[in-house]
Design a protein around this motif. Sequence first.
Motif, short mmCIF file in Angstrom:
data_model
loop_
_atom_site.label_atom_id
_atom_site.label_comp_id
_atom_site.label_asym_id
_atom_site.label_seq_id
_atom_site.Cartn_x
_atom_site.Cartn_y
_atom_site.Cartn_z
N GLN A 330 -79.29 -43.57 -4.67
CA GLN A 330 -79.28 -44.06 -5.86
C GLN A 330 -78.26 -44.00 -6.65
O GLN A 330 -78.48 -44.22 -8.04
N CYS A 361 -84.49 -45.56 2.40
CA CYS A 361 -84.41 -45.03 0.96
C CYS A 361 -84.01 -43.45 1.13
O CYS A 361 -84.87 -42.79 1.17
N HIS A 366 -87.26 -43.27 -4.21
CA HIS A 366 -86.31 -44.12 -5.00
C HIS A 366 -87.17 -44.79 -6.15
O HIS A 366 -88.37 -44.36 -6.04
#
Length: 398
Positions: A330, A361, A366
């Motif tokens: 991220q 992810c 996330h």
Amino acid sequence: MQTMKSRVINTLLTFSLPITFTIQAGGVEGSTRTLIRIDQGWKFTFEDLQTAQQPDFDDSSWQIISLPHNWGWEDAQRGKPYRRGPGWYRRILEIKPFQGKRYFIRFEAAGSVADVYLNGRHLGHHRGAFGAFCYELTPYLNPSGTNVLAVRVSNAPESDVAPLSGDFPVYGGLYRPVWLIQTPEICVTPLDHGSPGVAWLQTSVTKTQAVLDVIVQISNARRQRTNLTLVCQLLDRQNNPIAETIESIVSQPRVTEPFWAKVTVQNPRLWHGRKDPYLYKAVVKLMAPDNSLIDEVIQYVGLRSFTVDPEKGFILNGEPYPVRGVNRHQDRPDKGWAISEQDMEEDLALILEMGATAVRCAHYQHSSYFYSLCDRAGLLVWAELPLVDRIDPSEKLR
């Protein structure tokens, strides 16, 4: 102190574990609520001050910043040891409370441990860098309308806060949006671990029928029990109702309690990955005895079933489905974790351009906004918890 290794979106060659993928809402809508994103007007300092939560504390020398905001990335992206420790945020909230309304503050994340104060009162303590959390402001608001919100955030290593190690940095700060929420005094609570307060559980899904068990967490701030009607419905893209359940319920005073309903959809249009990422609008309404709307929560749901077969691979809605994907973190250069919705949209566009059908992810929860992008685009999501490499053997982490 830690250093950051270079991070890129890596091609995901295989799925070595069963996929946990959920079609869930990226946000909550509702005509009965007011949601205000409070990005501007914040002040910040790295000084760990003992009285910074007090309303009369002098923060005139603090840095003026906007959210999302984080620290550590400047050194980490140069391969240097980066800051792991506390920082303080303060902001004036102008809220003149109205009778019959409730007020909440929702943080989409804080890295990694946060203490939240309003007008010097401690609202709560949150541990964990990636999940949302929410507190009610109503009892502590000043009648004058001027309130002071203070938040201490620390990304210092803690033996009970994952990740304890890993090949990526753990930045500090309020790196995702913060929301001010106004609801009616009887509402679907936003306090259930920062979630929408509604869970649409897909109990059985086939091409001919989908059965959903709905759990609604209802909070009644009134002093008396209240008769309500609970409406749970699915709407198609043209807002036509395709399934609905109506239940008469009684909400007890001064409590938050779950209520259950079952919704059955005949011949559903299934969410089928990139081929057909169809989403229904999932609506929960609380109605008064006079049939007026009290509260409403709107989410989006894709109906699907999946299994993993040792010979045929991933099976989506009874059919083999190709899994080609990438890992995603991220962060961004020169931003760290404080990325924008536009950054997430660009990530998604690159992933789709590569022909991916799935995204891992890594290595933590996330943003719900990114999950919602995946839902709409038809990407399978492998969602993870931040347990990486090492687990503390003590009871604290269990």
